[in-house]
Design a protein around this motif. Structure first.
Motif, PDB file in Angstrom:
ATOM      1  N   GLU A 208       0.618  -1.194   0.327  1.00 33.19           N
ATOM      2  CA  GLU A 208      -0.603  -0.216  -0.246  1.00 33.19           C
ATOM      3  C   GLU A 208       0.788   1.119  -0.208  1.00 33.19           C
ATOM      4  N   GLY A 209       0.125   1.977  -0.697  1.00 28.52           N
ATOM      5  CA  GLY A 209       1.110   3.686  -0.806  1.00 28.52           C
ATOM      6  C   GLY A 209      -0.286   4.402  -0.516  1.00 28.52           C
ATOM      7  N   ILE A 210       0.461   5.666   0.514  1.00 24.13           N
ATOM      8  CA  ILE A 210      -0.876   6.687   1.349  1.00 24.13           C
ATOM      9  C   ILE A 210       0.335   7.974   0.575  1.00 24.13           C
ATOM     10  N   LEU A 251      -4.743   9.637   0.147  1.00 28.81           N
ATOM     11  CA  LEU A 251      -5.345   8.986  -0.950  1.00 28.81           C
ATOM     12  C   LEU A 251      -4.107   8.524  -1.215  1.00 28.81           C
ATOM     13  N   ARG A 252      -5.331   6.265  -0.880  1.00 32.69           N
ATOM     14  CA  ARG A 252      -4.665   5.384  -0.600  1.00 32.69           C
ATOM     15  C   ARG A 252      -4.230   4.953  -2.215  1.00 32.69           C
ATOM     16  N   VAL A 253      -3.471   3.895  -2.307  1.00 40.04           N
ATOM     17  CA  VAL A 253      -2.911   3.278  -3.336  1.00 40.04           C
ATOM     18  C   VAL A 253      -2.819   1.753  -2.882  1.00 40.04           C
ATOM     19  N   PRO A 254      -3.329   1.143  -3.127  1.00 36.01           N
ATOM     20  CA  PRO A 254      -3.615  -0.963  -3.307  1.00 36.01           C
ATOM     21  C   PRO A 254      -2.258  -1.055  -3.854  1.00 36.01           C
ATOM     22  N   LEU A 255      -1.425  -1.849  -3.551  1.00 39.74           N
ATOM     23  CA  LEU A 255       0.451  -1.541  -4.520  1.00 39.74           C
ATOM     24  C   LEU A 255       0.244  -3.410  -4.182  1.00 39.74           C
ATOM     25  N   THR A 258       2.286  -6.098  -7.019  1.00 42.54           N
ATOM     26  CA  THR A 258       2.372  -5.906  -7.663  1.00 42.54           C
ATOM     27  C   THR A 258       4.045  -4.797  -7.901  1.00 42.54           C
TER      28      THR A 258
END
Length: 302
Positions: A208-210, A251-255, A258
């Motif tokens: 995850e990236g936030i 903003l949360r970006v599921p990773l 990946t």
């Protein structure tokens, strides 16, 4: 606790010299009294000589270990000074370090790695805690991300102030601290799972990236913009609670699945961590908090 025999090779050599196996096939002849007395004197002389050798080995071990430790501390200080001479973190991420500075730092990294005091760093209590990135090698994901920020945006618009790592219980957060328009601060947090692959090798999987919502530093807002800032702040407060909470949460970006990578810990003590990726590119981190270890695992023969 390392045994005395293992710590001082001279003792092992003396013991093996007079072991029973070395006497196999040797016959003994009874000597006259005078000869036995003289041979006894010789044995006493040899015994005294052996005792002197053991004492010399024991007394000589401590200075050798002290000299080795002083060499390690000197190598650490030399590496930290090399970072400073190269311009520090900002010069590194902006590409202002010279070839001479980079090779000087790499030379000192190698010099410290050969003095690694921790034989199994992946399971050492030294590893967990909060660390600050001091050096990225070329090809490092951290340096690549920093370069994107500095190449796409002028320094007056976006600036990367530092990158740190928090590692605990098999999870890690890599946090990039950003300053926007010289008046807003934000963070990008990369969350990973970390697993042990061997005494030196680990694997990290990014899930995850936030992007945290920027925090405005009101003291740095120019006077001509303070009115617009107050209006924007009022507008945000009037938003519905779910939307306002979503904005505040970032903003949360599921990773998941990946990106992952293997890396090796080439040096670890209570203050410095050095890792290398599969290409051998080094990253150097220094501890930000006091180590929360209760036992110390060190290699007496490093």
């Amino acid at each position: 606790m390392v045994s005395l025999q293992g710590s001082y090779p001279a003792i092992s050599a003396i013991r093996s010299t007079f072991s029973s196996s070395s006497l196999t096939g040797v016959s003994f002849i009874r000597l006259p009294e005078n000869d036995r007395r003289s041979s006894g004197d010789q044995r006493n002389s040899r015994r005294m000589a052996c005792r002197a050798m053991v004492q010399q080995a024991v007394l000589g071990g401590a200075p050798a270990l002290y000299a080795k430790e002083m060499e390690r501390l000197s190598a650490k200080e030399s590496l930290l000074l090399a970072f400073k001479d190269a311009g520090g973190f900002e010069a590194l991420v902006t590409g202002k370090t010279t070839d001479i500075q980079r090779i000087d730092v790499n030379e000192r990294i190698i010099g410290l790695e050969r003095l690694n005091p921790t034989p199994r760093p992946t399971t050492s209590p030294f590893l967990e805690g909060r660390w600050n990135f001091e050096w990225f090698g070329y090809g490092s994901p951290g340096l690549f991300a920093a370069r994107i920020i500095f190449e796409r945006f002028p320094s007056t618009l976006a600036k990367l102030s530092k990158v740190d790592l928090f590692l605990k219980d098999g999870y890690a957060n890599v946090t990039a601290h950003l300053k926007l328009l010289n008046s807003m601060e934000s963070k990008f947090i990369l969350s990973t799972r970390v697993s042990v692959e061997g005494p030196l090798r680990m694997k990290e999987e990014y899930f995850e990236g936030i992007f945290e919502s920027p925090t405005v530093i009101e003291e740095t807002i120019p006077e001509q913009l303070k009115g617009a800032y107050s209006q924007a702040l009022t507008t945000v407060r009037q938003l519905p609670v779910p939307i306002r909470d979503a904005v505040a949460g970032g903003l949360r970006v599921p990773l998941s699945g990946t990106f992952q990578r293997l890396f090796m810990i080439s040096y670890l003590d209570e203050e410095i961590l050095i890792i290398r990726d599969t290409a051998g590119v080094p990253e150097v981190l220094t501890r930000l908090d006091a180590a929360s270890y209760t036992t110390v695992e060190t290699n007496p023969d490093y």
